[in-house]
Design a protein around this motif. Structure first.
Motif, PDB file in Angstrom:
ATOM      1  N   THR A 151       4.815  14.403   1.277  1.00 53.21           N
ATOM      2  CA  THR A 151       3.768  15.412   1.462  1.00 53.21           C
ATOM      3  C   THR A 151       2.520  14.815   2.111  1.00 53.21           C
ATOM      4  N   ASP A 152       1.680  14.171   1.323  1.00 53.71           N
ATOM      5  CA  ASP A 152       0.384  13.685   1.822  1.00 53.71           C
ATOM      6  C   ASP A 152       0.472  12.362   2.564  1.00 53.71           C
ATOM      7  N   TRP A 153       1.579  11.635   2.406  1.00 52.56           N
ATOM      8  CA  TRP A 153       1.739  10.342   3.067  1.00 52.56           C
ATOM      9  C   TRP A 153       2.906  10.410   4.048  1.00 52.56           C
ATOM     10  N   ALA A 154       2.848   9.551   5.051  1.00 57.84           N
ATOM     11  CA  ALA A 154       3.964   9.401   5.988  1.00 57.84           C
ATOM     12  C   ALA A 154       4.019   7.947   6.425  1.00 57.84           C
ATOM     13  N   PHE A 155       5.200   7.492   6.835  1.00 60.96           N
ATOM     14  CA  PHE A 155       5.387   6.094   7.234  1.00 60.96           C
ATOM     15  C   PHE A 155       6.184   6.051   8.530  1.00 60.96           C
ATOM     16  N   VAL A 156       5.587   5.486   9.570  1.00 63.01           N
ATOM     17  CA  VAL A 156       6.252   5.324  10.856  1.00 63.01           C
ATOM     18  C   VAL A 156       6.710   3.875  10.982  1.00 63.01           C
ATOM     19  N   HIS A 157       8.023   3.672  11.019  1.00 64.17           N
ATOM     20  CA  HIS A 157       8.600   2.332  11.087  1.00 64.17           C
ATOM     21  C   HIS A 157       8.589   1.799  12.514  1.00 64.17           C
ATOM     22  N   GLN A 158       8.601   0.471  12.630  1.00 65.12           N
ATOM     23  CA  GLN A 158       8.708  -0.148  13.950  1.00 65.12           C
ATOM     24  C   GLN A 158      10.020   0.245  14.608  1.00 65.12           C
ATOM     25  N   ASN A 159      11.112   0.149  13.867  1.00 63.45           N
ATOM     26  CA  ASN A 159      12.419   0.554  14.368  1.00 63.45           C
ATOM     27  C   ASN A 159      12.658   2.001  13.946  1.00 63.45           C
ATOM     28  N   PRO A 160      12.653   2.942  14.891  1.00 59.50           N
ATOM     29  CA  PRO A 160      12.788   4.349  14.509  1.00 59.50           C
ATOM     30  C   PRO A 160      14.068   4.655  13.741  1.00 59.50           C
ATOM     31  N   ARG A 161      15.093   3.831  13.911  1.00 55.25           N
ATOM     32  CA  ARG A 161      16.335   4.056  13.167  1.00 55.25           C
ATOM     33  C   ARG A 161      16.122   3.933  11.653  1.00 55.25           C
ATOM     34  N   ASP A 162      15.078   3.200  11.256  1.00 58.27           N
ATOM     35  CA  ASP A 162      14.763   3.075   9.831  1.00 58.27           C
ATOM     36  C   ASP A 162      14.087   4.326   9.282  1.00 58.27           C
ATOM     37  N   GLY A 163      13.573   5.176  10.173  1.00 61.55           N
ATOM     38  CA  GLY A 163      12.856   6.367   9.729  1.00 61.55           C
ATOM     39  C   GLY A 163      13.518   7.673  10.114  1.00 61.55           C
ATOM     40  N   LEU A 164      14.727   7.580  10.689  1.00 60.11           N
ATOM     41  CA  LEU A 164      15.453   8.770  11.118  1.00 60.11           C
ATOM     42  C   LEU A 164      16.819   8.836  10.455  1.00 60.11           C
ATOM     43  N   ARG A 165      17.354  10.050  10.362  1.00 59.28           N
ATOM     44  CA  ARG A 165      18.756  10.233   9.979  1.00 59.28           C
ATOM     45  C   ARG A 165      19.543  10.294  11.280  1.00 59.28           C
ATOM     46  N   LEU A 175       0.825  -1.204   0.000  1.00 62.37           N
ATOM     47  CA  LEU A 175       0.000   0.000   0.000  1.00 62.37           C
ATOM     48  C   LEU A 175       0.861   1.257   0.000  1.00 62.37           C
ATOM     49  N   ALA A 176       1.945   1.227   0.785  1.00 65.42           N
ATOM     50  CA  ALA A 176       2.809   2.402   0.912  1.00 65.42           C
ATOM     51  C   ALA A 176       3.776   2.549  -0.259  1.00 65.42           C
ATOM     52  N   GLY A 177       3.789   1.566  -1.169  1.00 68.04           N
ATOM     53  CA  GLY A 177       4.663   1.647  -2.325  1.00 68.04           C
ATOM     54  C   GLY A 177       6.089   1.223  -2.067  1.00 68.04           C
ATOM     55  N   HIS A 178       6.334   0.548  -0.940  1.00 66.85           N
ATOM     56  CA  HIS A 178       7.686   0.087  -0.634  1.00 66.85           C
ATOM     57  C   HIS A 178       8.065  -1.159  -1.424  1.00 66.85           C
ATOM     58  N   GLN A 179       7.056  -1.879  -1.900  1.00 65.84           N
ATOM     59  CA  GLN A 179       7.294  -2.978  -2.824  1.00 65.84           C
ATOM     60  C   GLN A 179       6.097  -3.065  -3.767  1.00 65.84           C
ATOM     61  N   LEU A 201       4.913  13.843  10.920  1.00 64.91           N
ATOM     62  CA  LEU A 201       3.656  14.595  10.983  1.00 64.91           C
ATOM     63  C   LEU A 201       3.817  16.094  10.778  1.00 64.91           C
ATOM     64  N   VAL A 202       5.047  16.587  10.775  1.00 65.41           N
ATOM     65  CA  VAL A 202       5.275  18.027  10.720  1.00 65.41           C
ATOM     66  C   VAL A 202       4.680  18.674   9.469  1.00 65.41           C
ATOM     67  N   THR A 203       4.581  17.931   8.368  1.00 64.86           N
ATOM     68  CA  THR A 203       4.044  18.508   7.133  1.00 64.86           C
ATOM     69  C   THR A 203       2.536  18.297   6.995  1.00 64.86           C
ATOM     70  N   GLY A 204       1.891  17.772   8.042  1.00 62.36           N
ATOM     71  CA  GLY A 204       0.441  17.603   7.995  1.00 62.36           C
ATOM     72  C   GLY A 204      -0.037  16.638   6.932  1.00 62.36           C
ATOM     73  N   PRO A 205       0.486  15.412   6.898  1.00 66.68           N
ATOM     74  CA  PRO A 205       0.049  14.446   5.875  1.00 66.68           C
ATOM     75  C   PRO A 205      -1.419  14.072   6.059  1.00 66.68           C
ATOM     76  N   ARG A 243       9.232   8.853  19.213  1.00 65.67           N
ATOM     77  CA  ARG A 243       8.489  10.116  19.228  1.00 65.67           C
ATOM     78  C   ARG A 243       9.091  11.106  18.230  1.00 65.67           C
ATOM     79  N   LEU A 244      10.420  11.102  18.101  1.00 63.74           N
ATOM     80  CA  LEU A 244      11.067  11.971  17.119  1.00 63.74           C
ATOM     81  C   LEU A 244      10.669  11.563  15.706  1.00 63.74           C
ATOM     82  N   GLN A 245      10.613  10.251  15.445  1.00 65.29           N
ATOM     83  CA  GLN A 245      10.197   9.798  14.119  1.00 65.29           C
ATOM     84  C   GLN A 245       8.765  10.252  13.814  1.00 65.29           C
ATOM     85  N   ILE A 246       7.914  10.224  14.818  1.00 64.24           N
ATOM     86  CA  ILE A 246       6.533  10.676  14.641  1.00 64.24           C
ATOM     87  C   ILE A 246       6.502  12.170  14.316  1.00 64.24           C
ATOM     88  N   ALA A 247       7.293  12.969  15.036  1.00 62.16           N
ATOM     89  CA  ALA A 247       7.351  14.403  14.746  1.00 62.16           C
ATOM     90  C   ALA A 247       7.845  14.654  13.328  1.00 62.16           C
TER      91      ALA A 247
END
Length: 251
Positions: free
Chosen positions: A82-96, A50-54, A159-163, A152-156
């Motif tokens: 922009t309109d979509w966001a993805f929160v990973h189980q492991n936040p390291r996958d969604g953070l720099r 659904l998210a287009g990852h595969q 969500l910061v762009t209001g998806p 929580r940082l990954q969530i911020a």
């Protein structure tokens, strides 16, 4: 009102093994859909498609009138910023991990055109506080944070762009019970206040009880039951759903 997301006949196979098959549902603006099932049930495969990852093998994913599966790679990447966001189980996958907390949030703002440093930093600071991270941590790197703070940082950051739509893959997985409860309370507040639509994959029925309006139960790649969350959990019709619910009650 039309659905925000229309999913029709999604199928994914790995050779002879079924990842998920013939999955269809509508998701309405402001609605949260939970997807539950044991490991190997197909829930994470479905979310990934659904998210287009595969790529899926069959089906349609219509978002805001557009068939997402037919978008170009650059169009899908823009949608994901922009309109979509993805929160990973492991936040390291969604953070720099080598970028500061403020920089992680600011990067997503810059990806949608923000350029004024002062405004970006102010917005990042505001969002850190929204997810209960002190403003004095804005220049700290994620590796200096606990697992719960990283999530929580990954969530911020997301969500910061209001998806309009957020995909969440086991967002409380791997966290201590007390940290899970705090994170769930935070998520519930943000989802309601922002009017977000979300699809949440989890094995934890307590998570969907708290967050999801509707629930879809998967087994062996198939959807075996779906309906309003309380209805499904309080009066499960399928034998597998009954087993899931009873196993929780016995713990």
């Amino acid at each position: 009102m039309t659905p925000l997301l229309q999913v029709r006949g999604i199928e994914k196979r790995y050779g002879t093994r079924i990842g998920c098959t013939d999955v269809s549902f509508d998701l309405w603006p402001g609605e949260v859909m939970g997807i539950v099932g044991e490991s190997g049930s197909g829930k994470s495969t479905l979310l990934s498609c659904l998210a287009g990852h595969q790529p899926s093998d069959k089906g349609e994913v219509i978002f805001d009138g557009r068939d997402v599966l037919k978008l170009s790679e650059s169009e899908r990447r823009r949608l994901g910023r922009t309109d979509w966001a993805f929160v990973h189980q492991n936040p390291r996958d969604g953070l720099r991990m080598n970028v500061s907390a403020g920089g992680n949030v600011g990067e997503r703002l810059m990806a949608v055109g923000a350029r004024h440093y002062g405004n970006i930093r102010d917005t990042a600071e505001d969002w850190l506080q929204r997810v209960e991270i002190g403003a004095d941590r804005i220049d700290d790197r994620p590796r200096q944070f606990s697992g719960g703070m990283q999530q929580r940082l990954q969530i911020a950051r997301n969500l910061v762009t209001g998806p309009k739509l957020v995909f969440m893959d086991e967002p409380t997985g791997g966290l201590d019970v007390s940290v899970q409860a705090r994170l769930l309370d935070l998520l519930r507040g943000l989802v309601r206040r922002m009017g977000l639509s979300a699809i949440i994959v989890t094995h934890d029925l307590a998570v969907v009880r708290l967050l999801a309006d509707r629930l879809m139960v998967m087994k062996g790649g198939h959807v075996v039951e779906q309906g309003l969350t309380d209805q499904v959990l309080d009066d499960p019709q399928h034998a597998y759903t009954q087993l899931l619910v009873s196993s929780v009650l016995q713990v």
